[in-house]
Write an enzyme that holds these catalytic residues in place. Structure first.
Site, PDB file in Angstrom:
ATOM      1  N   ARG A  46     -23.931  -2.849 -50.258  1.00 32.28           N
ATOM      2  CA  ARG A  46     -24.192  -3.975 -51.156  1.00 32.28           C
ATOM      3  C   ARG A  46     -25.683  -4.107 -51.456  1.00 32.28           C
ATOM      4  O   ARG A  46     -26.510  -4.118 -50.564  1.00 32.28           O
ATOM      5  CB  ARG A  46     -23.675  -5.281 -50.536  1.00 32.28           C
ATOM      6  CG  ARG A  46     -22.171  -5.374 -50.449  1.00 32.28           C
ATOM      7  CD  ARG A  46     -21.734  -6.653 -49.770  1.00 32.28           C
ATOM      8  NE  ARG A  46     -22.176  -6.732 -48.391  1.00 32.28           N
ATOM      9  CZ  ARG A  46     -21.987  -7.796 -47.597  1.00 32.28           C
ATOM     10  NH1 ARG A  46     -21.364  -8.857 -48.065  1.00 32.28           N
ATOM     11  NH2 ARG A  46     -22.418  -7.780 -46.358  1.00 32.28           N
ATOM     12  N   LYS A  50     -31.845 -21.376 -43.442  1.00 26.52           N
ATOM     13  CA  LYS A  50     -31.248 -20.058 -43.683  1.00 26.52           C
ATOM     14  C   LYS A  50     -32.022 -19.289 -44.743  1.00 26.52           C
ATOM     15  O   LYS A  50     -32.328 -18.101 -44.575  1.00 26.52           O
ATOM     16  CB  LYS A  50     -29.785 -20.232 -44.110  1.00 26.52           C
ATOM     17  CG  LYS A  50     -29.117 -18.961 -44.628  1.00 26.52           C
ATOM     18  CD  LYS A  50     -29.045 -17.873 -43.571  1.00 26.52           C
ATOM     19  CE  LYS A  50     -28.294 -16.667 -44.110  1.00 26.52           C
ATOM     20  NZ  LYS A  50     -28.232 -15.569 -43.135  1.00 26.52           N
ATOM     21  N   CYS A  64     -28.212 -10.367 -47.928  1.00 29.46           N
ATOM     22  CA  CYS A  64     -29.011 -11.532 -47.520  1.00 29.46           C
ATOM     23  C   CYS A  64     -30.421 -11.490 -48.084  1.00 29.46           C
ATOM     24  O   CYS A  64     -30.776 -12.264 -48.964  1.00 29.46           O
ATOM     25  CB  CYS A  64     -29.049 -11.619 -45.995  1.00 29.46           C
ATOM     26  SG  CYS A  64     -27.457 -12.020 -45.240  1.00 29.46           S
TER      27      CYS A  64
END
Length: 432
Positions: A328, A209, A263
């Protein structure tokens, strides 16, 4: 999608999903319409009530229909407290925090979620983590729970704005604390995932990830550094990247005012905090974090030459990417902070954003008596401005300057309407 009535015998029938945000709510709803009894849990009572009333605080195509269908099926219930289940899926935020001079993963929400479900977990249950976490965290949480359970890590792999499609179609990687844990987790996800599902150990899955998002971050950093170099060399970086990408083994991404979202702008730090060998990753992250200041400084220097008293600039777009409402980690916030610290008056227009640290204006109010439009987000609305729209905009402005940091505008029609157009990374339009 696999049909609801074609249900194989399952080891898991009831699932408790912790966190009803961008990942948790779609996941809980998807599981519910595929026959699982699902309890969706969020500590935000207002959010829970909003979902119960068939409303959303998340802008995502098709999500409201999915959520309503899940609730109406009787398979999805949303609450503020967890309850006993066969499996628990944790989908809570993992922001970065400064500690010992570097950014590290803030596991507060994950640890709180584990603590909240701990008394509801029984031997033989499965606990799944979807939140992005540093390597070895799943093992740590398994030891923390300290029960005879199964545990696995299955990171989300979706793009805001296209979540439902990617939730179903994308491949998934599942890492188990042991083989049985991974297999039980696969049983859940294969109920709706049409992509391939790959099984591995939990630490490898955690690293996968982080590697996926770090790859993109490093590539964007390279593009941003090229933009800086091209500004020095009187070269248009966008033209240069387009030509370089004609090479069959080259795929340079686009530069911009910085990297945002929950992310790409966060996850690489989780590798840096765990490794002494992440020099390139750290440098790329710092370069991208500093792009808003670089953009601001370009604007400040340009305005010094214009001798405009009390300059006002209009920010177009504060979400971290185009056509979503997610602000964000948006680089726009840092650009705005820098401009304000340099005594600019700043107004903001974003057709998608609902919540932001600074006031959001209607288009007319944003551009009224403005000296410059600064495009920070690639919304379709900005791409689709026509000549008549631009003519009306120009009537309300004091000076006609546009700074495009995303290469999203039709520059020709803006120029035809009397605007001076400057493009990030185009050394021919900046006096560096």
């Amino acid at each position: 999608m696999k049909h609801l009535n074609n249900k194989p015998k399952r080891n898991i029938n009831k699932i408790c999903v912790i966190g009803l945000g961008y990942i948790g709510l779609p996941t809980a709803s998807m599981l519910a319409i595929h026959g699982y009894k699902v309890v969706g849990v969020d500590i935000d009572e207002k959010r829970v009530n909003t979902i119960k009333n068939g409303e959303l605080v998340i802008e995502e195509q098709g999500l409201i229909t999915l959520v309503k269908g899940a609730i109406n099926s009787g398979n999805l219930d949303v609450k503020t407290e967890p309850e006993e289940a066969d499996a628990f899926i944790i989908c809570v935020p993992t922001p970065a925090k400064y500690e010992d001079g570097i950014k590290k993963c803030d596991l507060t929400c994950v640890l709180s979620a584990v603590e909240n479900i701990k008394n509801h977990i029984k031997d033989g249950n499965l606990v799944l983590i979807e939140s992005t976490i540093p390597p070895k965290t799943t093992e740590m949480l398994y030891n923390l729970i300290n029960k005879n359970i199964y545990m696995a890590y299955c990171p989300e792999r979706v793009l805001p704005g296209n979540i439902l499609k990617e939730l179903v179609e994308n491949d998934r990687t599942i890492g188990g604390i042991n083989k049985k844990s991974a297999e039980l987790a696969k049983e859940i996800y294969e109920s709706f995932v049409e992509g391939n599902i790959y099984l591995t150990d939990c630490t490898t899955a955690e690293m996968v990830k982080l590697m996926e998002n770090t790859y993109r971050d490093v590539n964007i950093a390279l593009a941003n550094e090229f933009a800086k170099v091209c500004n020095e060399m009187d070269v248009n970086v966008w033209d240069a990247i387009n030509l370089a990408n004609k090479h069959p083994r080259v795929n340079i991404l686009n530069p911009g005012p910085g990297v945002g979202g929950h992310c790409i702008s966060i996850d690489p730090w989780f590798i840096v905090e765990k490794s002494k060998n992440a020099d390139l990753i750290k440098r790329a992250r710092e370069l991208n974090d500093n792009m808003p200041k670089y953009v601001c400084n370009l604007i400040v220097e340009e305005f010094k030459k214009l001798n405009i008293d009390n300059p006002k600039v209009s920010i177009f777009g504060v979400t971290y990417k185009g056509n979503v409402d997610d602000t964000r980690e948006s680089p726009a916030k840092k650009v705005i902070e820098c401009l304000l610290s340099n005594n600019f008056e700043v107004s903001i227009y974003d057709p998608h954003a609902k919540i932001f640290e600074y006031p959001l204006n209607k288009l007319e109010d944003c551009i009224s008596n403005s000296d410059c439009i600064i495009v920070l987000t690639d919304h379709d609305e900005f791409k689709n401005f026509e000549k008549d729209d631009i003519s009306e905009i120009s009537k309300l402005m004091r000076n006609k300057i546009v700074i495009d940091t995303r290469n999203v505008l039709n520059h020709n029609i803006w120029k035809e309407s009397g605007f001076e157009v400057k493009l990030l990374g185009d050394g021919t339009t900046w006096s560096v």
